[in-house]
Design an enzyme around this catalytic site. Structure first.
Site, PDB file in Angstrom:
ATOM      1  N   SER A  40       0.835  -1.214   0.000  1.00  0.00           N
ATOM      2  CA  SER A  40       0.000   0.000   0.000  1.00  0.00           C
ATOM      3  C   SER A  40       0.868   1.262   0.000  1.00  0.00           C
ATOM      4  O   SER A  40       0.480   2.283  -0.570  1.00  0.00           O
ATOM      5  CB  SER A  40      -0.981  -0.004   1.169  1.00  0.00           C
ATOM      6  OG  SER A  40      -0.329   0.191   2.391  1.00  0.00           O
ATOM      7  N   ARG A  43      21.064 -13.517   2.492  1.00  0.00           N
ATOM      8  CA  ARG A  43      21.101 -12.052   2.428  1.00  0.00           C
ATOM      9  C   ARG A  43      22.039 -11.575   1.318  1.00  0.00           C
ATOM     10  O   ARG A  43      21.742 -10.644   0.581  1.00  0.00           O
ATOM     11  CB  ARG A  43      21.635 -11.524   3.756  1.00  0.00           C
ATOM     12  CG  ARG A  43      20.612 -10.740   4.515  1.00  0.00           C
ATOM     13  CD  ARG A  43      21.191 -10.295   5.835  1.00  0.00           C
ATOM     14  NE  ARG A  43      20.401 -10.864   6.911  1.00  0.00           N
ATOM     15  CZ  ARG A  43      20.729 -10.844   8.189  1.00  0.00           C
ATOM     16  NH1 ARG A  43      21.879 -10.302   8.565  1.00  0.00           N
ATOM     17  NH2 ARG A  43      19.954 -11.368   9.079  1.00  0.00           N
ATOM     18  N   ILE A  58      16.098  -8.238   6.891  1.00  0.00           N
ATOM     19  CA  ILE A  58      17.280  -7.428   7.177  1.00  0.00           C
ATOM     20  C   ILE A  58      18.149  -7.412   5.923  1.00  0.00           C
ATOM     21  O   ILE A  58      18.355  -8.450   5.280  1.00  0.00           O
ATOM     22  CB  ILE A  58      18.032  -8.005   8.384  1.00  0.00           C
ATOM     23  CG1 ILE A  58      17.158  -7.855   9.629  1.00  0.00           C
ATOM     24  CG2 ILE A  58      19.377  -7.307   8.582  1.00  0.00           C
ATOM     25  CD1 ILE A  58      17.667  -8.587  10.849  1.00  0.00           C
ATOM     26  N   LEU A  59      18.634  -6.242   5.550  1.00  0.00           N
ATOM     27  CA  LEU A  59      19.452  -6.120   4.336  1.00  0.00           C
ATOM     28  C   LEU A  59      20.923  -6.412   4.649  1.00  0.00           C
ATOM     29  O   LEU A  59      21.407  -6.134   5.752  1.00  0.00           O
ATOM     30  CB  LEU A  59      19.329  -4.712   3.765  1.00  0.00           C
ATOM     31  CG  LEU A  59      18.074  -4.424   2.949  1.00  0.00           C
ATOM     32  CD1 LEU A  59      17.925  -2.919   2.744  1.00  0.00           C
ATOM     33  CD2 LEU A  59      18.100  -5.146   1.598  1.00  0.00           C
ATOM     34  N   ASN A  66      13.697   4.105   4.661  1.00  0.00           N
ATOM     35  CA  ASN A  66      12.751   3.098   5.152  1.00  0.00           C
ATOM     36  C   ASN A  66      11.588   3.808   5.830  1.00  0.00           C
ATOM     37  O   ASN A  66      11.761   4.881   6.391  1.00  0.00           O
ATOM     38  CB  ASN A  66      13.455   2.190   6.172  1.00  0.00           C
ATOM     39  CG  ASN A  66      12.531   1.136   6.753  1.00  0.00           C
ATOM     40  OD1 ASN A  66      11.779   0.486   6.019  1.00  0.00           O
ATOM     41  ND2 ASN A  66      12.569   0.963   8.068  1.00  0.00           N
ATOM     42  N   HIS A 104       8.751   3.099   8.843  1.00  0.00           N
ATOM     43  CA  HIS A 104       8.488   2.190   9.957  1.00  0.00           C
ATOM     44  C   HIS A 104       7.283   2.724  10.738  1.00  0.00           C
ATOM     45  O   HIS A 104       7.219   3.926  11.028  1.00  0.00           O
ATOM     46  CB  HIS A 104       9.724   2.092  10.856  1.00  0.00           C
ATOM     47  CG  HIS A 104       9.553   1.145  11.997  1.00  0.00           C
ATOM     48  ND1 HIS A 104       9.624  -0.226  11.851  1.00  0.00           N
ATOM     49  CD2 HIS A 104       9.287   1.370  13.309  1.00  0.00           C
ATOM     50  CE1 HIS A 104       9.415  -0.810  13.012  1.00  0.00           C
ATOM     51  NE2 HIS A 104       9.215   0.138  13.917  1.00  0.00           N
ATOM     52  N   VAL A 114      18.889  -2.408  12.638  1.00  0.00           N
ATOM     53  CA  VAL A 114      17.497  -2.440  12.164  1.00  0.00           C
ATOM     54  C   VAL A 114      16.690  -1.238  12.682  1.00  0.00           C
ATOM     55  O   VAL A 114      16.775  -0.890  13.856  1.00  0.00           O
ATOM     56  CB  VAL A 114      16.813  -3.754  12.627  1.00  0.00           C
ATOM     57  CG1 VAL A 114      15.330  -3.731  12.302  1.00  0.00           C
ATOM     58  CG2 VAL A 114      17.470  -4.944  11.952  1.00  0.00           C
TER      59      VAL A 114
HETATM   60  C1  GAR Z   1       3.769  -0.651   6.689  1.00  0.00           C
HETATM   61  O1  GAR Z   1       3.015  -0.350   7.836  1.00  0.00           O
HETATM   62  C2  GAR Z   1       5.237  -0.346   6.913  1.00  0.00           C
HETATM   63  O2  GAR Z   1       5.455   0.815   7.684  1.00  0.00           O
HETATM   64  C3  GAR Z   1       5.691  -1.578   7.651  1.00  0.00           C
HETATM   65  O3  GAR Z   1       5.043  -2.649   7.021  1.00  0.00           O
HETATM   66  C4  GAR Z   1       3.821  -2.172   6.463  1.00  0.00           C
HETATM   67  C5  GAR Z   1       3.823  -2.491   4.984  1.00  0.00           C
HETATM   68  O4  GAR Z   1       2.575  -2.213   4.424  1.00  0.00           O
HETATM   69  N1  GAR Z   1       7.118  -1.721   7.634  1.00  0.00           N
HETATM   70  C6  GAR Z   1       7.823  -2.213   8.655  1.00  0.00           C
HETATM   71  O5  GAR Z   1       7.316  -2.631   9.665  1.00  0.00           O
HETATM   72  C7  GAR Z   1       9.318  -2.241   8.437  1.00  0.00           C
HETATM   73  N2  GAR Z   1      10.006  -2.386   9.691  1.00  0.00           N
HETATM   74  P1  GAR Z   1       2.438  -2.060   2.855  1.00  0.00           P
HETATM   75  O6  GAR Z   1       3.065  -3.304   2.232  1.00  0.00           O
HETATM   76  O7  GAR Z   1       0.950  -2.013   2.635  1.00  0.00           O
HETATM   77  O8  GAR Z   1       3.144  -0.802   2.441  1.00  0.00           O
END
Ligand code: GAR
Length: 220
Positions: A15, A64, A91-92, A106, A108, A143
């Site tokens: 999304s 990785r 993790i990259l 990123n 988060h 991370v």
């Molecule tokens: C989002 O909420 C993003 O912030 C989170 O995963 C979801 C992905 O949703 N990412 C993390 O937690 C990374 N640490 P999406 O695939 O619908 O964008």
């Protein structure tokens, strides 16, 4: 002016990728998506890229290092100048992160440095915080760590569960990520140590209280 070429790494729903696709559909937006890469072939985000006519690839993740080597080659070939992690859930590789230093961002779903790692919304509920939100940051080896570029705040309601809070945060993720990529594309970000300076951006004036001040009556 040439638009910044963006590479997007995903693992699932996509999304946030969709929010970037929608932003870039406007020709005046200063970035375009050059390639979408997923470590999972079944990621719904790959369909979103396909529908938008954007180059997309599933790259297997046997290790990785192997994933990083293949992703680096695909990104190079696409001409990507910035890489955005959009729900990339692994993790990259450290060398990959170093190679893309200050060109790798990123998103988060918490107000970092609070609640890094898995299930940040669950962590926020367990901690009883009154606000949570999301953070876009430059990626470092550790991370969910690295210089913070932008954050968005949402209130936590007493009857929230993980799903409801996640959805509330997601709506602001979809505004924050395209805005942050725009700032990068316009060359307005400068990283100095752990701090990011943003040229020509005004911070908001208003504080937000939770519970709302006007709803707290004297003596309860
Ligand atoms: C989002 O909420 C993003 O912030 C989170 O995963 C979801 C992905 O949703 N990412 C993390 O937690 C990374 N640490 P999406 O695939 O619908 O964008």
């Amino acid at each position: 002016m040439a638009r910044l070429k963006l590479g997007v790494l995903i693992s699932g729903r996509g999304s946030n990728l969709q929010a970037l696709i929608d932003a870039a559909a406007d020709p005046s937006y200063p970035a375009e998506i050059a390639i979408v890469i997923s470590d999972r072939p079944e990621a719904a985000g790959l369909e979103r890229a396909a529908r938008a006519g954007i180059a997309h690839r599933a790259i297997p993740h046997p290790s990785r290092e192997a994933f990083a080597a293949a992703a680096a080659a695909a990104l190079r070939q696409s001409g990507a100048e910035l890489v955005a992690l959009a729900g990339y859930m692994r993790i990259l590789d450290g060398d990959f992160v170093a190679a893309w230093r200050d060109r790798l961002v990123n998103i988060h779903p918490s107000l970092l440095p609070a609640f890094p790692g898995l299930h940040p919304q669950r962590q926020a509920l367990a901690a009883g915080v009154r606000f949570s939100g999301c953070t876009v940051h430059f990626v470092r080896a550790e991370v969910d760590n690295g210089p913070i570029i932008a954050q968005a705040v949402v209130p936590v309601h007493p009857d929230d569960d993980e799903e409801v809070l996640s959805a509330r945060i997601l709506t602001v993720e979809h505004r924050l990520y395209p805005m942050t990529v725009r700032l990068f594309a316009e060359g307005r970000l400068r990283v100095a140590g752990t701090i990011v300076a943003i040229a020509g951006a005004t911070p908001p004036e208003n504080a937000m209280l939770n519970p709302a001040e006007r709803l707290v009556s004297a003596g309860g």
